[in-house]
Scaffold this active site. Structure first.
Site, short mmCIF file in Angstrom:
data_model
loop_
_atom_site.label_atom_id
_atom_site.label_comp_id
_atom_site.label_asym_id
_atom_site.label_seq_id
_atom_site.Cartn_x
_atom_site.Cartn_y
_atom_site.Cartn_z
N ASP A 101 0.85 -1.20 0.00
CA ASP A 101 0.00 0.00 0.00
C ASP A 101 0.88 1.25 0.00
O ASP A 101 2.09 1.15 0.17
CB ASP A 101 -0.88 0.00 1.26
CG ASP A 101 -0.03 -0.13 2.52
OD1 ASP A 101 0.17 -1.27 2.97
OD2 ASP A 101 0.49 0.89 3.01
N ASP A 114 0.55 3.61 2.28
CA ASP A 114 0.27 4.19 3.60
C ASP A 114 -0.89 5.19 3.44
O ASP A 114 -1.94 4.78 2.95
CB ASP A 114 1.55 4.79 4.19
CG ASP A 114 1.43 4.95 5.70
OD1 ASP A 114 0.78 4.11 6.34
OD2 ASP A 114 1.98 5.92 6.25
N1 ADE Z 1 1.16 1.37 5.77
C1 ADE Z 1 1.63 0.51 6.67
N2 ADE Z 1 2.06 0.95 7.88
C2 ADE Z 1 2.56 0.07 8.78
N3 ADE Z 1 2.66 -1.25 8.58
C3 ADE Z 1 2.23 -1.71 7.38
N4 ADE Z 1 2.22 -2.97 6.90
C4 ADE Z 1 1.71 -2.91 5.65
N5 ADE Z 1 1.40 -1.64 5.33
C5 ADE Z 1 1.72 -0.87 6.39
#
Ligand code: ADE
Ligand SMILES: CSC[C@H]1O[C@H](OP(=O)(O)O)[C@H](O)[C@@H]1O
Length: 290
Positions: free
Chosen positions: A209, A211
């Site tokens: 992703d 974030d």
């Molecule tokens: N955006 C994110 N922040 C923290 N841990 C994660 N694991 C997968 N995506 C994450």
């Protein structure tokens, strides 16, 4: 050349390692308590493997409550020489979209609630973390990703947050301004402890992703992470198979500096050491505790 034992710590979405022979789940106890789960043992070609699901099978344990010391100590007790962490991470860079793999080489630790060392009162040690991952193992991992044609980059800073909540927008933007590449909740203190236990440690961040900082993408959710991870899981398993083959052929491993991290680290005078502490540390630091 002695046979290496490759340990895999599987993160979110990776709770098993199919395709091994001579398999069994082993219960391991350590002076630091129980690891996240039993440890899955088996063989892949010439290589011995040990697999530990970081959050336990079924993902029962949140990042702040993983017993990182017990996990690393258990792998060391089994005779692990090399540890590969496979983790879901958020991307902090536009050029690392979901599906990318990052061979992490640095960390910034923003965790606050975790035991970060095997050592303490009675036996004090200071290892170097300047280069917190093993470049030799990192090279094997990178070569394997290249051979598989997986989009990847070698090198990148992993920002470790305490969680379990994902970050605020202001935090995410701050970490980007620090030039971090990826964000996750688990690789610290795991990497610190692996170094103290003289294990060669490498970490692959599998981007799931953006974030919450990317204007064109929704903020991260567990559903989004799992959906991408299911697509990545097979790639991760092929990576392990390829790595298992190459590390058995690496004659330089025994001389790896990671395996001598404690050579100049202990500072407590031998006659001032707490015998109980010394005893507790035998499993991880026995090489330097004669
Ligand atoms: N955006 C994110 N922040 C923290 N841990 C994660 N694991 C997968 N995506 C994450
Ligand atoms: C399920 S998203 C958040 C969760 O995923 C990552 O876990 P791991 O590093 O074990 O793959 C992240 O660190 C969080 O624990």
């Amino acid at each position: 050349m002695s046979t290496p034992l490759l340990a895999i710590i599987g993160g979110s979405g990776l709770y098993d390692l199919p395709g091994l022979t001579d398999t069994r789940w082993e219960t391991v106890s350590t002076p630091w308590g129980a690891p996240s789960d039993q440890i899955f043992r088996g063989r892949l070609g010439q290589a011995e493997l040990a697999f530990l699901p970081r959050h336990g099978r079924g993902h029962r344990i949140p990042p702040s409550e993983v017993n990182y010391r017990a996990n690393i100590a258990a792998l060391k007790q089994l005779g692990a020489t090399d540890v590969l962490s496979l983790s879901a991470v958020g991307s902090l860079r536009a050029d690392l979209p979901p599906g990318s793999f990052v061979v992490v080489d640095q960390f910034i630790d923003r965790t606050t609630q975790r035991a970060g060392s095997f050592f303490g009162t009675g036996l004090v040690a200071h290892v170097s973390l300047a280069h917190p991952v093993c470049p030799r193992l990192g090279s094997h991992v990178t070569a394997a990703l290249q051979a598989q044609g997986v989009p990847h980059v070698r090198g990148g800073t992993y920002l470790a947050i305490e969680g379990p909540q994902f970050s605020t927008l202001a935090e995410s933007q701050l970490y980007r301004s620090w030039n971090c590449s990826v964000i996750g909740m688990t690789n610290m203190p795991e990497a610190r402890l692996a170094r103290e236990a003289e294990l060669c440690y490498a970490s692959v961040g599998m981007v799931t992703d953006f974030d919450c900082w990317h204007p064109a993408h929704d903020a991260v959710t567990v559903d989004a992470v799992i959906q991408v991870l299911l697509g990545n899981a097979q790639t991760a398993r092929t990576l392990v198979a390829s790595l298992a083959e190459t590390i058995t052929q690496d004659a330089s491993a025994a001389a790896c500096p990671c395996r001598h991290a404690l050579d100049h680290a202990l500072i407590t005078a031998p006659d001032a050491r707490d015998p109980a502490m010394v005893q507790r540390l035998r499993g991880v630091a026995g090489r330097v505790l004669r």
